[in-house]
Design a protein around this motif. Structure first.
Motif, PDB file in Angstrom:
ATOM      1  N   LEU A 101       0.470  -1.066   0.357  1.00 31.45           N
ATOM      2  CA  LEU A 101       0.205  -0.361  -0.275  1.00 31.45           C
ATOM      3  C   LEU A 101       0.756   1.620   0.053  1.00 31.45           C
ATOM      4  O   LEU A 101       2.080   0.925   0.447  1.00 31.45           O
ATOM      5  CB  LEU A 101      -0.804   0.173   1.105  1.00 31.45           C
ATOM      6  N   LYS A 103      -2.173   4.448   4.980  1.00 24.69           N
ATOM      7  CA  LYS A 103      -2.373   2.738   5.699  1.00 24.69           C
ATOM      8  C   LYS A 103      -2.879   2.962   7.356  1.00 24.69           C
ATOM      9  O   LYS A 103      -3.130   1.956   7.348  1.00 24.69           O
ATOM     10  CB  LYS A 103      -0.758   3.155   6.345  1.00 24.69           C
ATOM     11  N   HIS A 132      -9.412   4.110   0.882  1.00 20.09           N
ATOM     12  CA  HIS A 132      -9.719   3.134   0.592  1.00 20.09           C
ATOM     13  C   HIS A 132     -11.223   2.948   1.044  1.00 20.09           C
ATOM     14  O   HIS A 132     -11.328   3.414   1.429  1.00 20.09           O
ATOM     15  CB  HIS A 132      -9.542   2.209   1.701  1.00 20.09           C
ATOM     16  N   ASP A 133     -11.725   2.790  -0.382  1.00 20.18           N
ATOM     17  CA  ASP A 133     -13.168   3.251  -0.915  1.00 20.18           C
ATOM     18  C   ASP A 133     -13.895   1.306  -0.078  1.00 20.18           C
ATOM     19  O   ASP A 133     -13.853   1.107  -1.076  1.00 20.18           O
ATOM     20  CB  ASP A 133     -13.551   3.330  -2.274  1.00 20.18           C
ATOM     21  N   PHE A 172      -6.277   1.773   7.341  1.00 25.37           N
ATOM     22  CA  PHE A 172      -6.475   0.772   6.453  1.00 25.37           C
ATOM     23  C   PHE A 172      -5.956  -0.453   7.405  1.00 25.37           C
ATOM     24  O   PHE A 172      -6.952  -1.203   7.251  1.00 25.37           O
ATOM     25  CB  PHE A 172      -5.133   0.442   5.288  1.00 25.37           C
ATOM     26  N   ARG A 184      -5.005   3.399  -4.347  1.00 23.69           N
ATOM     27  CA  ARG A 184      -6.463   3.311  -4.633  1.00 23.69           C
ATOM     28  C   ARG A 184      -6.829   2.033  -4.327  1.00 23.69           C
ATOM     29  O   ARG A 184      -7.001   1.263  -5.194  1.00 23.69           O
ATOM     30  CB  ARG A 184      -6.912   4.215  -5.432  1.00 23.69           C
ATOM     31  N   ILE A 185      -7.787   1.775  -3.584  1.00 25.16           N
ATOM     32  CA  ILE A 185      -8.740   1.031  -4.173  1.00 25.16           C
ATOM     33  C   ILE A 185     -10.089   0.622  -3.609  1.00 25.16           C
ATOM     34  O   ILE A 185     -10.489   1.420  -2.313  1.00 25.16           O
ATOM     35  CB  ILE A 185      -8.275  -0.765  -3.104  1.00 25.16           C
ATOM     36  N   SER A 186     -11.249   0.580  -4.127  1.00 28.37           N
ATOM     37  CA  SER A 186     -12.240   0.308  -3.987  1.00 28.37           C
ATOM     38  C   SER A 186     -13.271  -0.790  -4.256  1.00 28.37           C
ATOM     39  O   SER A 186     -12.771  -1.536  -5.283  1.00 28.37           O
ATOM     40  CB  SER A 186     -12.919   0.977  -4.913  1.00 28.37           C
ATOM     41  N   ASN A 187     -13.664  -1.185  -2.956  1.00 29.50           N
ATOM     42  CA  ASN A 187     -14.536  -2.479  -2.985  1.00 29.50           C
ATOM     43  C   ASN A 187     -15.624  -2.653  -3.363  1.00 29.50           C
ATOM     44  O   ASN A 187     -15.752  -1.644  -2.938  1.00 29.50           O
ATOM     45  CB  ASN A 187     -13.798  -3.446  -1.968  1.00 29.50           C
ATOM     46  N   VAL A 240      -2.715   5.849   1.067  1.00 31.98           N
ATOM     47  CA  VAL A 240      -3.831   5.192   0.551  1.00 31.98           C
ATOM     48  C   VAL A 240      -5.484   4.969   0.357  1.00 31.98           C
ATOM     49  O   VAL A 240      -5.537   5.576   1.390  1.00 31.98           O
ATOM     50  CB  VAL A 240      -3.548   3.471   0.527  1.00 31.98           C
ATOM     51  N   ARG A 271     -15.095   6.783   2.402  1.00 27.87           N
ATOM     52  CA  ARG A 271     -13.475   6.845   2.269  1.00 27.87           C
ATOM     53  C   ARG A 271     -12.591   6.931   3.397  1.00 27.87           C
ATOM     54  O   ARG A 271     -12.896   7.955   3.590  1.00 27.87           O
ATOM     55  CB  ARG A 271     -13.251   7.789   0.236  1.00 27.87           C
TER      56      ARG A 271
END
Length: 133
Positions: free
Chosen positions: A26, A43, A32-33, A46, A117-120, A30, A39
């Motif tokens: 990461l 780190k 994180h959605d 997260f 970026r990560i969108s789950n 980062v 959002r």
């Protein structure tokens, strides 16, 4: 490392439960959605999220398919979450060790070989129906 390699390494570390390797992938900032949520950035946020998730859920991802953009800055993954609900999560049904199988996906931005970026995304109503049955 290409976007696809970074994403594969991210999910490999997740499935091994290797949080040190997971967090090493990461970016410091980062984004994180969270599925149907806010959002969170950084780190530390997260890590707090993952501590909560690992306390409430045991999950293994299978059938992972990774896609990446031609320029290597974006990627996506589709997968199946095979899980067990271990401890009640506030606002959700009571945990009783229920098992679930849930299709899911994620979108990534990759910067300098790190997840920026990560969108789950998954169907929360499907999950609730499985654990509330």
């Amino acid at each position: 490392m290409s976007a696809g390699q970074t994403i594969r390494a991210y999910y490999d570390a997740f499935n091994r439960g290797d949080m040190a390797a997971f967090f090493d992938l990461l970016a410091e900032d980062v984004a994180h959605d969270i599925n149907q949520g806010e959002r969170q950035v950084g780190k530390r946020a997260f890590r707090t999220f993952m501590d909560h998730m690992n306390r409430c859920y045991r999950e293994r991802l299978t059938d992972i398919v990774v896609m990446e953009s031609a320029d290597g800055t974006r990627g996506a993954a589709e997968f199946v979450v095979n899980g067990e609900y271990l401890a009640s999560d506030p606002g959700l049904p009571e945990a009783k060790g229920q098992k679930y199988v849930l299709p899911a996906g994620a979108f990534f931005e990759i910067r300098d070989g790190k997840v920026a970026r990560i969108s789950n995304h998954y169907n929360l109503n499907d999950w609730i129906a499985q654990v509330d049955a």
